[in-house]
Enzyme design. Structure first.
Site, short mmCIF file in Angstrom:
data_model
loop_
_atom_site.label_atom_id
_atom_site.label_comp_id
_atom_site.label_asym_id
_atom_site.label_seq_id
_atom_site.Cartn_x
_atom_site.Cartn_y
_atom_site.Cartn_z
N ASP A 93 0.84 -1.20 0.00
CA ASP A 93 0.00 0.00 0.00
C ASP A 93 0.87 1.25 0.00
OD1 ASP A 93 -2.35 1.88 1.19
OD2 ASP A 93 -3.18 0.01 0.41
N SER A 95 -11.60 -0.95 0.90
CA SER A 95 -10.27 -1.02 1.51
C SER A 95 -10.36 -1.56 2.93
CB SER A 95 -9.63 0.36 1.54
OG SER A 95 -9.31 0.81 0.25
N HIS A 150 -3.22 5.77 3.96
CA HIS A 150 -4.09 4.64 3.66
C HIS A 150 -3.57 3.34 4.27
CE1 HIS A 150 -6.15 1.73 0.86
NE2 HIS A 150 -7.15 2.55 1.12
#
Length: 440
Positions: free
Chosen positions: A107, A315, A144
């Protein structure tokens, strides 16, 4: 290519102000010092060194303050998942915590400075991009990856309300992008299929049992397909996002990659009521669903934050499933990725025990039931790798798409009757769970 399948940085907290607006912090500190000190003295709040609590009633629900240590996400998600650190709802046995399991998060990086994650890392983290950030993959200006890491493996701390599903699992951060904004992509620091494939191979080389890919594309790429297949053959389960509609140029319900490849487990999101929504990409590639809205988890450079407050994001659903898979990998190491995926699919909550649909796949995962499953020829649902279920499974096995994308079908929404039935099952297990929590 469209790699904007995650919903980065969407949180109901002003986490960037905690680092950049020094004047505001000082003003808030002066105004709120007495109120916060009183609450801390009374044992009601715990304040992180990074964030001073704003003076408003919702502060504990927004950022930086933890009223109680619990699983990330809203109470409805906790209820539906039927899992507690004290034991499974069905048996009361000691639950696994992910000990001995390595989870690779591919990520935007993971912020190592977060106290909930500081001791969660296994050797091997790295950045596959040279954008001026730290090369070991343990920085995350985008945020994230840090949010995903908290859902999966946040450790209990006195200053946080976040505890991951697998709080003893080890994390490897493989940083492959800086952001999905135009500037990052023009500089070559956006998500890239070749770089993602390289990271999946690196994760398998490091022995990661679970590989988290909370982004997706609608383009089939040979390198990515091969890397996913090879990872599965080497004992790694690739848990991948099935896609978000609002963050992709192709909004049609259609296969997303790597989720749709053989060897990957494709995850979609449900809202706080446990229902699928039009925010998610659906289709024949979807295999399981998990909570993806209003998720409490760790944030870069700040305290706890709620993400995706207004609409579910795949996600966070992917992170939930990855955390659950880590528990299965600890409890059943010999079963491998096929066995772990099967347990999650077979025990997921759905209206028809013998069929999947394109909205939620085999249903919303129930980690406690997956841990308790003793698969045999009577187990309903997908075709079993453990026993001949031809007499029990009346539907086809879990959809593992060939590389050529297929036309999406018209999938039916989950009915109200199905939701009520699943809720009753969850509440039955929750009663025993809560009694044990209050008595411990």
């Amino acid at each position: 290519m469209s790699w904007r399948s995650m919903r980065p940085g969407v949180a109901s907290c002003d986490r960037h102000a905690d680092r950049t607006d020094v004047t505001r912090r000082r003003r808030v500190r002066r105004i709120s010092a007495l109120a916060v000190a009183s609450a801390v003295a009374a044992g009601l709040l715990a304040v992180t060194p990074d964030v001073i609590a704003p003076v408003r009633a919702s502060a504990a629900e927004e950022c930086g303050v933890g009223v109680m240590a619990r699983l990330p996400g809203p109470p409805s998600a906790f209820t539906a998942m039927g899992w507690t650190p004290q034991g499974t709802a069905e048996t009361g046995s000691t639950a696994p915590t992910g000990a001995g399991v390595t989870v690779a998060i591919i990520d935007s990086g993971v912020d190592v400075s977060r106290p909930q994650l500081a001791d969660a890392f296994a050797p091997g983290s790295t950045s596959l991009i040279a954008d001026g950030e730290r090369p070991d993959g343990l920085g995350d200006p985008q945020g994230h990856g840090t949010a995903l890491a908290g859902v999966i493996a946040a450790r209990p701390t006195e200053t946080s309300g976040v505890v991951g599903l697998a709080p003893d699992a080890k994390i490897v951060s493989l940083r492959i992008f800086r952001g999905t904004d135009e500037e990052s992509e023009q500089a070559g620091f956006g998500p890239d299929a070749e770089r993602l494939a390289q990271a999946i191979r690196s994760a398998a080389d490091l022995g990661a049992q679970i590989i988290v890919v909370a982004l997706s594309d609608d383009v089939d790429t040979a390198a990515l397909r091969d890397a996913t297949t090879e990872a599965a053959a080497r004992g790694s389960l690739v848990v991948a996002s099935a896609g978000n509609r609002s963050t992709t140029e192709n909004t049609e319900d259609s296969p997303r990659f790597p989720a749709a490849y053989p060897g990957a487990l494709a995850v979609t999101a449900v809202d706080t009521s446990g229902l699928p929504t039009s925010d998610s990409i659906h289709g024949p590639h979807v295999e399981v669903a998990a909570p993806g809205q209003d998720v409490l988890t760790t944030s870069t450079g700040g305290g706890d934050c709620r993400y995706a407050p207004d609409a579910p994001s795949s996600s966070f659903a992917t992170a939930y499933v990855a955390g659950a898979a880590a528990l299965l990998a600890e409890q059943f190491p010999a079963e491998g990725p096929e066995g772990w995926a099967y347990r999650l699919e077979a025990t997921a909550a759905r209206s028809d025990p013998d069929a999947r649909d394109d909205q939620v796949g085999w249903g919303v995962i129930r980690p406690a039931a997956a841990l308790d499953l003793r698969p045999d020829s009577t187990t309903r649902g997908p075709t079993s790798p453990f026993a001949d279920t031809s007499d029990a499974a009346f539907a086809t096995s879990s959809t593992r798409l060939t590389p050529e994308p297929t036309e999406p079908g018209n999938a039916a929404f989950v009915t109200a009757i199905a939701v009520v039935a699943a809720g009753l099952v969850s509440l039955f297990g929750l009663g025993a769970t809560l009694r044990r929590r209050h008595s411990s």
